[in-house]
Design an enzyme around this catalytic site. Sequence first.
Site, short mmCIF file in Angstrom:
data_model
loop_
_atom_site.label_atom_id
_atom_site.label_comp_id
_atom_site.label_asym_id
_atom_site.label_seq_id
_atom_site.Cartn_x
_atom_site.Cartn_y
_atom_site.Cartn_z
N CYS A 91 0.25 -1.11 0.04
CA CYS A 91 0.38 0.15 0.02
C CYS A 91 1.26 0.96 -0.25
CB CYS A 91 -0.87 -0.05 1.04
SG CYS A 91 -0.50 -0.15 2.88
N HIS A 146 -14.55 9.37 21.74
CA HIS A 146 -15.87 9.76 21.94
C HIS A 146 -16.53 8.35 23.04
CE1 HIS A 146 -19.83 9.56 20.57
NE2 HIS A 146 -19.98 10.12 19.69
#
Length: 618
Positions: free
Chosen positions: A26, A540
């Site tokens: 990648c 969160h």
Amino acid sequence: MSYDVLAKEIIEKIGGPSNVVKATHCMTRLRFTLNDSSKVDVDEIKKINGVVGAVHKSGQFQIIIGTHVSQVFEVVAKQGGFDATLSTEVEEEKKGIFSTIIEAISSIFMPVIGAIAGAGMVKALLALLVAMKLVDTAGQTYYILNFIGDSAFYFLPFLLAVSSANKFKCNPYFAVVLAGVLLHPNLAALKSAGAPVSFFGIPMVLASYSSSVIPIILTVWIMSYVERFAKKVSPGPVKIFLVPMIVLLVTAPIALLAVGPLGTVLGDWMAVGFDILDQKAGWAIPILLGALCPLLVMTGMHYSLMPIQLAQYAAMGYATLMGPGMLASNIAQGGAALAVALKTKDKNLKSIAASSGFTAVMGITEPALYGVNLPLKTPLYAAMIGGGVAGAWAGFTGMRTYASSTAGIFAFPVYIGPEGLQNMWNAVICAVIAFVVSGVVAFILVKVEEPNEVEVKEAKKDMIKLNKKVSIAAPISGITVPLSQVNDEAFASEAMGKGIAIIPQEGRVYSPVTGQVAMVFGTKHAIGLVDESGVEVLIHVGIDTVKLNGEHFVAHVETGQMVKQGDLLVEFDMDAILAAGYEVITPVIITNTPQFLDIVETEESIVKVNHDLLTVIS
């Protein structure tokens, strides 16, 4: 170092060209799908000049190179004979059924580990007091302490009902009611009566569900689908009573008629097999029970062996079926857990492993099994190996018990019989074998390195001028979960950035960086920070907890405030949030992900506050 030398070393350390099924890359990493991952020398690969880091992830072995990865890949492909035109797309991780089940059970048990660990320590303390003759087993003090220690185990289905409901995204109160159905005294009375029972003409197999695990988890899993169906078909004005009514009338019969008795039916078949085996080759029973006892306890199948053991006591005055094998298994689980405590540098894991290992050798294995051995998997395998080896000693020496007792180190007196002390000494040797074998195997095989095993190693300046790293610490202690498993598409799809999620162990959030508080949301469920180097971090707490409007949250910082790593940011009432029907799984996101080359997540399944969680490469 030239690319030719770099490629040669990489191919050699991953086991050679024949070990590579597929090679891709990648933007920053070489990605290898391998035949045998055990052939990879990870530590040596990380030391190679030009390698920034290495990690097993998504079913691949990935080597972090940096921006020049495409050039390195061309040389690697040429030397290894790999196809350099292969797609660079990352494959999704494929998990086996066993791994999926273990992961589910581990995440369901995580919130209740404290309760069962505390109860286990009470039981261990009571066993110690009895052994020291400070408490009389016939007295009321023993009676009361015993049921205090038993409470978390006897009512375990209630605890698991709540955490299972959170895992399967359904109403925890409905789940608790179903646990109440399984533990209702009237159902226990039907079983004690011994008469045939039917429900709408369907014969019911009666089972004991106290301390059971699998029945309630499967029941809540089924309930999650029934609840969704009930919500879909119920008209709005009557949903408040029609949905729970449908859930109970559909799920409870399924639990009582099918799901719940499954372990008992399988256990009865197993008991017949064990009875035949006991008559033909009794030496094999402790081996099988020593190795398989953890799996039997999880399903409740071990209860089916008790009638045979009681019959042995009545007919012969001693029993060989359960005591020797369970002694081997319990001590082995303690040995494996204590080996983890000895090896790990993670203080949180060390504490859990040490206390649960101690209670396991006393004969109370649930904290060790569900808190350490099962989540880490390898200690469980080590315990099964140690239990089987020790069981072999028990079988070939003809170990037997002369009374029922918890299978731990204080149970040795029940091995004293008419023949003298030799049987007891065999039990002591059995316990030593179990402890040593499981402990050694666990210590050698278990990987519990300091969190952030994916430590980015600095190579020579000519190879990594463009590669800098920033470590982001864990803001919460708990179990790590890939973002792809978070029940929120914005996080799971990485649309908000790369990162990782944590299932918390406690309701406190600490700063993972030294920097500035960019924003404290008005509902206090989320907080954004900016690291000194410009890394933007979002924490969160929970899913959809914005709907709580700040209830159950307390913020200790405000927007614009400067903080240091480890400063307390937010406190939240985890139990209250779970009771309100919300998940507390906490995504930790790098919101400016596109500005960096790569975000490397820790491979540790359990992390502690202030230990490395993410590595940002720029």
